[in-house]
Write a protein that holds these residues in place. Sequence first.
Motif, mmCIF file in Angstrom:
data_model
loop_
_atom_site.group_PDB
_atom_site.id
_atom_site.type_symbol
_atom_site.label_atom_id
_atom_site.label_comp_id
_atom_site.label_asym_id
_atom_site.label_seq_id
_atom_site.Cartn_x
_atom_site.Cartn_y
_atom_site.Cartn_z
ATOM 1 N N ILE A 1 0.838 -1.205 0.000
ATOM 2 C CA ILE A 1 0.000 0.000 0.000
ATOM 3 C C ILE A 1 0.866 1.245 0.000
ATOM 4 O O ILE A 1 0.606 2.201 -0.737
ATOM 5 N N VAL A 2 1.926 1.234 0.819
ATOM 6 C CA VAL A 2 2.841 2.374 0.831
ATOM 7 C C VAL A 2 3.426 2.562 -0.562
ATOM 8 O O VAL A 2 3.517 3.684 -1.069
ATOM 9 N N GLY A 3 3.816 1.427 -1.185
ATOM 10 C CA GLY A 3 4.391 1.522 -2.520
ATOM 11 C C GLY A 3 3.420 2.138 -3.503
ATOM 12 O O GLY A 3 3.779 3.035 -4.270
ATOM 13 N N LEU A 4 2.173 1.685 -3.480
ATOM 14 C CA LEU A 4 1.168 2.238 -4.390
ATOM 15 C C LEU A 4 0.976 3.733 -4.153
ATOM 16 O O LEU A 4 1.022 4.533 -5.093
ATOM 17 N N ALA A 5 0.793 4.100 -2.867
ATOM 18 C CA ALA A 5 0.470 5.497 -2.565
ATOM 19 C C ALA A 5 1.665 6.399 -2.850
ATOM 20 O O ALA A 5 1.535 7.449 -3.487
ATOM 21 N N MET A 6 2.854 5.965 -2.393
ATOM 22 C CA MET A 6 4.012 6.813 -2.593
ATOM 23 C C MET A 6 4.410 6.801 -4.064
ATOM 24 O O MET A 6 4.894 7.803 -4.590
ATOM 25 N N ALA B 1 10.979 9.817 -2.442
ATOM 26 C CA ALA B 1 10.360 8.665 -1.778
ATOM 27 C C ALA B 1 10.991 8.414 -0.409
ATOM 28 O O ALA B 1 10.308 8.020 0.525
ATOM 29 N N VAL B 2 12.286 8.672 -0.297
ATOM 30 C CA VAL B 2 12.954 8.433 0.984
ATOM 31 C C VAL B 2 12.481 9.431 2.042
ATOM 32 O O VAL B 2 12.324 9.102 3.214
ATOM 33 N N GLY B 3 12.204 10.658 1.613
ATOM 34 C CA GLY B 3 11.877 11.686 2.593
ATOM 35 C C GLY B 3 10.403 11.860 2.869
ATOM 36 O O GLY B 3 10.038 12.567 3.791
ATOM 37 N N GLU B 4 9.546 11.230 2.072
ATOM 38 C CA GLU B 4 8.105 11.433 2.241
ATOM 39 C C GLU B 4 7.654 10.954 3.621
ATOM 40 O O GLU B 4 7.963 9.838 4.020
ATOM 41 N N THR B 5 6.947 11.811 4.339
ATOM 42 C CA THR B 5 6.602 11.477 5.713
ATOM 43 C C THR B 5 5.158 11.001 5.864
ATOM 44 O O THR B 5 4.902 9.917 6.378
ATOM 45 N N MET B 6 4.220 11.839 5.446
ATOM 46 C CA MET B 6 2.825 11.591 5.821
ATOM 47 C C MET B 6 2.305 10.288 5.226
ATOM 48 O O MET B 6 1.559 9.563 5.872
ATOM 49 N N ILE B 7 2.678 9.993 3.974
ATOM 50 C CA ILE B 7 2.138 8.791 3.342
ATOM 51 C C ILE B 7 2.594 7.556 4.105
ATOM 52 O O ILE B 7 1.797 6.675 4.430
ATOM 53 N N GLY C 1 14.393 19.771 -2.657
ATOM 54 C CA GLY C 1 14.170 18.336 -2.606
ATOM 55 C C GLY C 1 14.423 17.722 -1.234
ATOM 56 O O GLY C 1 14.214 16.539 -1.056
ATOM 57 N N VAL C 2 14.871 18.546 -0.286
ATOM 58 C CA VAL C 2 15.112 18.024 1.064
ATOM 59 C C VAL C 2 13.757 17.752 1.719
ATOM 60 O O VAL C 2 12.845 18.562 1.603
ATOM 61 N N PRO C 3 13.603 16.613 2.385
ATOM 62 C CA PRO C 3 12.300 16.265 2.958
ATOM 63 C C PRO C 3 11.783 17.327 3.917
ATOM 64 O O PRO C 3 12.569 17.929 4.660
ATOM 65 N N SER C 4 10.484 17.525 3.890
ATOM 66 C CA SER C 4 9.910 18.597 4.693
ATOM 67 C C SER C 4 10.101 18.341 6.185
ATOM 68 O O SER C 4 10.234 19.277 6.964
ATOM 69 N N ILE C 5 10.167 17.072 6.572
ATOM 70 C CA ILE C 5 10.294 16.774 7.999
ATOM 71 C C ILE C 5 11.618 17.298 8.546
ATOM 72 O O ILE C 5 11.711 17.706 9.701
#
Lengths: 394, 510
Positions: A243-248, A309-315, B308-312
């Motif tokens: 699911i994370v893969g799909l959403a992200m 993708a590495v930095g995405e938090t909320m998803i 591109g740096v993550p917002s967190i």
Amino acid sequence: MIDPLPPRDLPRHQWRRLRDRLATLLITAGGIGVVVTVMAIGVFLALEVAPLFLEAGRSLGWRELWQPRWQPGTLPGESPLFGLQPLAWGTLKAAFWALLFAVPLALGAAVHSALFMPPRLRSRLKPTLELMEAMPGVVVGFVAGLVLAPWLDRHLAGALALLICLPVGLLLAGLAWRRLPAAWRHRLPHGWAGLWLMPWLALLVVSALWLSPWLEALLFGGDLRGWLEAHAGLGYASRNALIVGLAMGFAVIPGIYALAEDALSGVPANLGEGAQALGATRWQSLWKVVLPAAAPGVLSAVMIGAGRAVGETMIVLMASGNTGLMTLSPLEGMRSMAASIAIELPEAVPGGIHYRLLFLVALVLFVFTFLVNTLAELVHARLRSRYRRLGGRS
Amino acid sequence: MIGRARLPRGEGVWPWLAAGSLALSLLMLAGLLFLLAVRGMGHFWPSPLTLVTLEDGRLLAGQAVREERQPNAAGRERLYLTGNRDLDGAIWRWVAVDEIAEESRPRDLVVLERTRWGSFQGRLLALEERGERVEGEAAWAALQARLQELAALRAERDRLRDEIVVPLVRRMEREPLAEAELARASARIRELQARIAGGRLLLESVDGRRLEQPLEQVLRAWRPNAMSPPAKVAAWGGGVWRFLAEGPRAANSAGGVWPAIFGTVLMVLLMSVVVTPFGVLAAIYLNEIAHQGRLTHLVRIAVRNLAGVPSIVYGVFGLGVFVYGIGGSLDEWFFADQLPSPTFGTGGLLWASLTLALLTLPVVIVATEEGLARVPDHQREGALALGATRVEMLTRVVLPMTAPAMLTGVILAVARAAGEVAPLMLVGVAKLAPQVPVDGDFPFLHLERKFMHLGYHIYDVAFHGSDVQAALPLVYATALLLVLVILVLNLTAIFLRHHLRARHGALPRR
């Protein structure tokens, strides 16, 4: 820059000159100040992390940081464990599944729109995909965590059926299109296939879901999850890497698409045309000529997608379950670095070891994404100079 | 782009997969927007109430929500929203479709929206007030009239409390004279409260259990099966309006999102006030004043990469520098009497907007730089040749031509900031802020207060609520609102950029 002419020496001109000097000074100070502030982020994070390793008495060794457990919990009678391994693993796993989903789709879309699409349609399509990129992570995460996850919980077989039906259905559409009479083919041009395939795909989705119970009964004895557990040893968590893969993946597709499309359509036209004049089909010229020329650009697109993708938090926070597991299984959850920061930092005691460790995690994220993006930028710059050398448009 | 349309003979399967992946991406986007639109808007529609008779004679009244295949049997089952948490202990009921003997939609079924226990669905038997008892059809008419009256009384009570009592209480410490005024206002509120209280409704669920409902807890009542289409549209409009204009109730799982809208807009406004001048300044410096050497080139690349740096990571920086660093020092210097309870040393509106300003700075710098690069050099040279100083050249010639680009940058920054939630979780968002950051008290704008945010509201209600299923429609509506705001902002930016390209053509420099 162009230097202004020295004005004549009149009081008014002196005043103007003074004003010019002052304003230039102000802009310079402000500009340098802003740039320095922005650059200070990394330095500040490093300064906050430093006591972790330098301070006597409570410094941490690398062995401790590389344990396979992350348990910062403050339960009484339980000593906290600060192994960063599960977090790093979770981050990479989430990014891996996201890219696995996003890269083929984004590159396919980029190839189609760069090679086959009429320019007018392409100029309309780009803003549409930009809107897709602007979709806030919290909304995507909500839909993934609360709509997609329960759905997939019940319809895992349906998702599997989709995976098989969609490509097959697309190929069927291609075959059928070739057999169409010329007048029809003219009305449904290949360049617009990205649009007129949408209803067909929707139909495929509906029929695949409708067929999936029979498929499940036929192939897996009516219970795919039980079958997976018995035959492949895969447990199922309702919020999982799939699911994370799909959403992200959904979130990173537009970014990769935009950069890859730029790279592909920036390849000097005479290269592809030359190949076609020698008898290659459009796909052959793409594969043998255009793609090798644009490869650095495509690579930098994928790298920037990976950074996102590495930095995405909320998803990840909302769709992954946030359990610090270390499995490769797409059907189990994980805990990523960014999500850990978001969950734990508000409760960590300022200056404490947990607090500083979370800063270390943030520093790692910062350095990683910064390096990846810089590398991508350098690769891209190489690409631009290559195009110039090849004598095309830059 | 290559040649004219030719027959793609012998190209194999790949072009179709490529076209399909584009179609799939678009389909996913359309699907997401469609889902949000339908579920978000549908929540406010007064959906019909079905009276279901089961085979074994049991009755239930509810709105059908969805149907699923039964987990371990052949048939299907249907989920009904039945309300009546005080009677049943739950508001959902799964019913096997095969067991349903009869479905009907009697016109006399009512739905009550209440402040406690969620909604009631069933029949209205009587309305009792001050010893009078009205029954049957007359009770419905009396109820409607009484509810309108109650709404007016409640509005007056809330206005009194917010505009007179609360400021007075805050002033009490300094002005003891306010006491008389306060007593007057409190007496008036008590009188209103007495007029609100007292009434009772006699209700009956469809399976015959009776319930006495104090009227003061009832907010609205409607009979979905007896409503005409125009009445339904009006009810829908009213629902949307209440969603936008009211505050949340029942631990955020009901009511509206007005404080969240307000908080989001205020935070974004403050952010753009900070980010616009600094971003433009930095862009002018980089593009017009700095020596265009290797260092500037590197700085430019670095700034671009910061986007591109993550917002967190920005959130972590904001927490460390703004909240604990600057905020902590401010507390020690100016608010020492209130320590250890922090004033600026905790997350708040100011720190949140500063953090987001930092986060969106690269967006503004890059967009402005692009605009500056579009201004042809001969414009600058012309201005200088006519005797303008550099600053005059910049302010009179270059900046006016760059204005649309700057605007694009600021709009994109606002769109990005409105959707960011992760950094806010560290620097000042609250799940329920008791006080809006703007009020009639000096200094009117309270930068140290926590605030509510649409995106965080989504996260909080969806993942920390007690009954996620019940709050889900509200989350959909909030998500739709957030997406709409961001789409409109982005479309404006796209339009502006298009306009800009049409006027200035492609990039002339670099």
